[in-house]
Design a protein around this motif. Structure first.
Motif, mmCIF file in Angstrom:
data_model
loop_
_atom_site.group_PDB
_atom_site.id
_atom_site.type_symbol
_atom_site.label_atom_id
_atom_site.label_comp_id
_atom_site.label_asym_id
_atom_site.label_seq_id
_atom_site.Cartn_x
_atom_site.Cartn_y
_atom_site.Cartn_z
ATOM 1 N N LYS B 2 73.523 25.562 -8.391
ATOM 2 C CA LYS B 2 74.487 26.047 -7.474
ATOM 3 C C LYS B 2 73.589 26.507 -6.174
ATOM 4 O O LYS B 2 72.805 27.533 -6.352
ATOM 5 N N ILE B 3 73.593 25.918 -4.808
ATOM 6 C CA ILE B 3 72.788 26.366 -4.148
ATOM 7 C C ILE B 3 73.670 26.406 -2.573
ATOM 8 O O ILE B 3 74.560 25.844 -2.381
ATOM 9 N N ALA B 4 73.245 27.557 -2.004
ATOM 10 C CA ALA B 4 73.801 27.786 -0.596
ATOM 11 C C ALA B 4 72.994 27.065 0.568
ATOM 12 O O ALA B 4 71.574 27.580 0.339
ATOM 13 N N VAL B 5 73.290 26.915 1.410
ATOM 14 C CA VAL B 5 72.535 26.287 2.686
ATOM 15 C C VAL B 5 73.236 27.201 3.874
ATOM 16 O O VAL B 5 74.376 26.836 4.397
ATOM 17 N N LEU B 6 72.422 28.053 4.464
ATOM 18 C CA LEU B 6 73.119 28.847 5.493
ATOM 19 C C LEU B 6 72.506 28.254 6.918
ATOM 20 O O LEU B 6 71.453 28.250 6.958
ATOM 21 N N GLY B 7 73.431 27.855 7.706
ATOM 22 C CA GLY B 7 73.387 27.310 9.160
ATOM 23 C C GLY B 7 73.653 25.862 8.954
ATOM 24 O O GLY B 7 73.547 25.010 8.203
ATOM 25 N N THR B 8 74.694 25.773 10.162
ATOM 26 C CA THR B 8 75.324 24.320 10.026
ATOM 27 C C THR B 8 74.608 23.208 11.165
ATOM 28 O O THR B 8 75.127 22.406 11.583
ATOM 29 N N ALA B 16 71.222 20.079 2.978
ATOM 30 C CA ALA B 16 72.447 20.181 2.373
ATOM 31 C C ALA B 16 72.796 18.852 1.907
ATOM 32 O O ALA B 16 73.222 18.504 0.607
ATOM 33 N N THR B 17 72.820 17.727 2.693
ATOM 34 C CA THR B 17 72.995 16.490 2.404
ATOM 35 C C THR B 17 72.017 15.793 1.243
ATOM 36 O O THR B 17 72.484 15.288 0.244
ATOM 37 N N ARG B 18 70.838 16.311 1.572
ATOM 38 C CA ARG B 18 69.730 15.902 0.519
ATOM 39 C C ARG B 18 70.001 16.465 -1.025
ATOM 40 O O ARG B 18 70.044 15.893 -1.932
ATOM 41 N N LEU B 28 77.800 24.992 2.079
ATOM 42 C CA LEU B 28 77.084 25.125 3.322
ATOM 43 C C LEU B 28 77.473 26.336 3.990
ATOM 44 O O LEU B 28 79.122 26.677 3.765
ATOM 45 N N GLY B 29 76.801 27.383 4.515
ATOM 46 C CA GLY B 29 77.408 28.561 5.087
ATOM 47 C C GLY B 29 77.447 28.730 6.532
ATOM 48 O O GLY B 29 76.271 28.149 7.259
ATOM 49 N N SER B 30 78.610 29.207 6.942
ATOM 50 C CA SER B 30 78.455 29.458 8.416
ATOM 51 C C SER B 30 79.336 30.745 8.664
ATOM 52 O O SER B 30 79.810 31.433 7.834
ATOM 53 N N ARG B 31 78.887 31.318 9.857
ATOM 54 C CA ARG B 31 79.830 32.643 10.183
ATOM 55 C C ARG B 31 81.178 32.626 9.933
ATOM 56 O O ARG B 31 81.694 33.415 9.522
ATOM 57 N N THR B 32 81.859 31.515 10.513
ATOM 58 C CA THR B 32 83.169 31.245 10.180
ATOM 59 C C THR B 32 83.644 29.883 9.489
ATOM 60 O O THR B 32 82.722 28.871 9.406
ATOM 61 N N ARG B 33 84.485 29.848 8.943
ATOM 62 C CA ARG B 33 84.776 28.731 7.923
ATOM 63 C C ARG B 33 85.598 27.760 9.014
ATOM 64 O O ARG B 33 85.884 26.636 8.353
ATOM 65 N N SER B 60 75.223 31.875 -6.140
ATOM 66 C CA SER B 60 74.103 30.717 -5.694
ATOM 67 C C SER B 60 72.816 31.147 -6.200
ATOM 68 O O SER B 60 72.572 32.477 -6.317
ATOM 69 N N GLU B 61 72.178 30.339 -6.934
ATOM 70 C CA GLU B 61 70.923 30.959 -7.582
ATOM 71 C C GLU B 61 69.881 30.712 -6.487
ATOM 72 O O GLU B 61 68.734 31.282 -6.562
ATOM 73 N N VAL B 62 69.837 29.749 -5.533
ATOM 74 C CA VAL B 62 69.046 29.356 -4.489
ATOM 75 C C VAL B 62 69.692 29.345 -3.144
ATOM 76 O O VAL B 62 70.952 28.699 -2.955
ATOM 77 N N VAL B 63 69.222 30.134 -2.195
ATOM 78 C CA VAL B 63 69.823 30.169 -0.618
ATOM 79 C C VAL B 63 68.791 29.701 0.135
ATOM 80 O O VAL B 63 67.604 30.328 0.226
ATOM 81 N N PHE B 64 69.020 28.538 0.873
ATOM 82 C CA PHE B 64 68.264 27.926 2.037
ATOM 83 C C PHE B 64 68.615 28.817 3.309
ATOM 84 O O PHE B 64 69.813 28.567 3.684
ATOM 85 N N LEU B 65 67.580 29.436 4.017
ATOM 86 C CA LEU B 65 67.929 29.933 5.215
ATOM 87 C C LEU B 65 67.469 28.989 6.443
ATOM 88 O O LEU B 65 66.429 28.808 6.752
ATOM 89 N N CYS B 66 68.436 28.609 6.895
ATOM 90 C CA CYS B 66 68.241 27.492 8.123
ATOM 91 C C CYS B 66 68.808 27.789 9.368
ATOM 92 O O CYS B 66 69.493 26.642 10.005
ATOM 93 N N VAL B 67 68.774 29.161 9.753
ATOM 94 C CA VAL B 67 69.460 29.395 10.984
ATOM 95 C C VAL B 67 68.279 29.708 12.157
ATOM 96 O O VAL B 67 66.974 29.538 11.731
ATOM 97 N N ARG B 68 68.723 29.777 13.403
ATOM 98 C CA ARG B 68 67.574 30.274 14.340
ATOM 99 C C ARG B 68 67.107 31.650 13.834
ATOM 100 O O ARG B 68 67.489 32.504 13.501
ATOM 101 N N GLY B 69 65.557 31.608 14.151
ATOM 102 C CA GLY B 69 64.852 32.896 13.815
ATOM 103 C C GLY B 69 65.838 34.163 14.453
ATOM 104 O O GLY B 69 65.717 35.086 13.567
ATOM 105 N N GLU B 70 66.235 34.109 15.486
ATOM 106 C CA GLU B 70 66.641 35.358 16.041
ATOM 107 C C GLU B 70 67.976 35.877 15.061
ATOM 108 O O GLU B 70 68.355 36.944 15.480
ATOM 109 N N HIS B 71 68.649 34.856 14.604
ATOM 110 C CA HIS B 71 69.699 35.182 13.710
ATOM 111 C C HIS B 71 69.518 35.624 12.236
ATOM 112 O O HIS B 71 70.453 35.862 11.600
ATOM 113 N N ALA B 72 68.260 35.207 11.903
ATOM 114 C CA ALA B 72 67.806 35.237 10.293
ATOM 115 C C ALA B 72 68.233 36.491 9.578
ATOM 116 O O ALA B 72 68.876 36.506 8.823
ATOM 117 N N ARG B 73 67.975 37.491 10.207
ATOM 118 C CA ARG B 73 68.243 38.879 9.583
ATOM 119 C C ARG B 73 69.730 39.245 9.299
ATOM 120 O O ARG B 73 70.190 39.670 8.218
#
Lengths: 215, 215
Positions: B2-8, B16-18, B28-33, B60-73
């Motif tokens: 189970k993997i989450a990918v944050l950032g669209t 996410a596709t891979r 795939l995770g976003s601020r809104t659905r 999720s066991e693994v979360v990929f953080l794929c957002v712009r640096g300014e939003h990471a935190r």
């Protein structure tokens, strides 16, 4: 060609020896003329002498700056008239005051190369060779594959002079990438923190990067 | 897995596709659905859904953080309980507020990865993949030679999990270099300024570095 090499450390002596071997008229520059490492180099070298920074630079067409980053500005300040001179900036602004690994004393929004160009506006500063260890600077064919170095500078003619010297060291034309103006030195100076970590992981300073692109 | 990918954005959708193609249960995770890019991705994907950041990370066991640096935190702050979760930090702290090329919003004496690890001490953050463009992250064999990426993180088990995922993407074991603890991410984040210049010179983002060492 009359060439000054400022700095009697490993980098300066390595470059000076290579330039002597290529037939240039080389003067190694130090703060004083009794620098032990410089005198030892001059005694071993077939030609070449140890001079003060100013003495080494007098009438030199090219000046290699091979001192610690913290001394770079003072050394160029002691070098006399550099108007029009091609200054090859090999320095890195490493700050060891908080131990290892060092941080950079200038980074991100400026670079040491830009500070030097601003302080000596009539000198033609070219940043190069600061991205790899000194044995590879002057003998790149030690590595078993192609690999790359970079040029940063505002003066195209100066970069052409430096490029010819690099090619005489053994760099192939396509291995020397011109990044653009002197501000691009931020990139190569900021490579150092990763270089230092890779040195630790690989266990040798005898490595460099090859840029691999999609075909 | 189970993997989450944050950032669209491009990076998140590519990863996410891979992961879907490799058989993982991907959210795939976003601020809104109702994020349009995220909905389009979910409509095209064989499996996988669009969720809020928190919904994507739940279980999720693994979360990929794929957002712009300014939003990471802020994004990790919205992700719910990350205690023990492997967080793959793909971000770069690029600051475009003064135009192109960007500077880094954090550099030299710290890194974004360290800031995130400090803010979320029970998450197991692993910095990787931030040194190259997203098509190569998930399909490294596009390049005609071997090339290298890096791991930085404090937790050896988490790095082992990430390494296996990277190998499933096509990275060869010796191409993935473990630099050490999370502070080594300073090096890979500070590589970006040179990467950006090389992108300009080479005219393609489809390049990476191969480390060449003396034999």
């Amino acid at each position: 060609m009359k060439i000054a090499v400022l700095g009697t450390g490993d980098v300066g002596r390595q470059i000076a020896t290579r330039l002597v071997g290529l037939g240039h008229e080389v003067r190694l520059g130090s703060r004083t003329r009794d620098n032990p490492a410089g005198l030892a180099w001059a005694a071993e070298a077939e030609t070449g002498s140890l001079e003060t920074f100013e003495g080494a630079c007098r009438e030199s067409e090219v000046v290699f700056l091979c001192v610690r980053g913290e001394h770079a500005r003072a050394v160029l300040g002691a070098a006399g008239n550099l108007d029009g001179t091609v200054v090859v900036d090999v320095t890195n602004p490493l700050d060891f005051s908080s131990g290892f690994p060092p941080t950079l004393s200038v980074a991100n929004t400026e670079s040491l190369a830009e500070q030097l160009q601003e302080a000596f506006p009539a000198a033609r500063i070219v940043k190069t060779l600061n991205t790899l260890s000194n044995p590879l600077m002057v003998d790149p064919r030690q590595l078993p594959d192609e690999h790359h170095i970079f040029l940063s500078g505002n003066d195209a003619d100066a970069k052409a002079v430096v490029r010819r010297l690099l090619e005489s060291f053994g760099w192939r034309p396509h291995e020397v990438l011109d990044l653009g103006d002197i501000s691009t030195a931020r990139g190569t100076e900021m490579w150092l923190p990763l270089w230092l970590r890779l040195y630790g992981v690989l266990g040798t300073p005898l490595f460099n990067i090859k840029l691999v692109r999609a075909t």
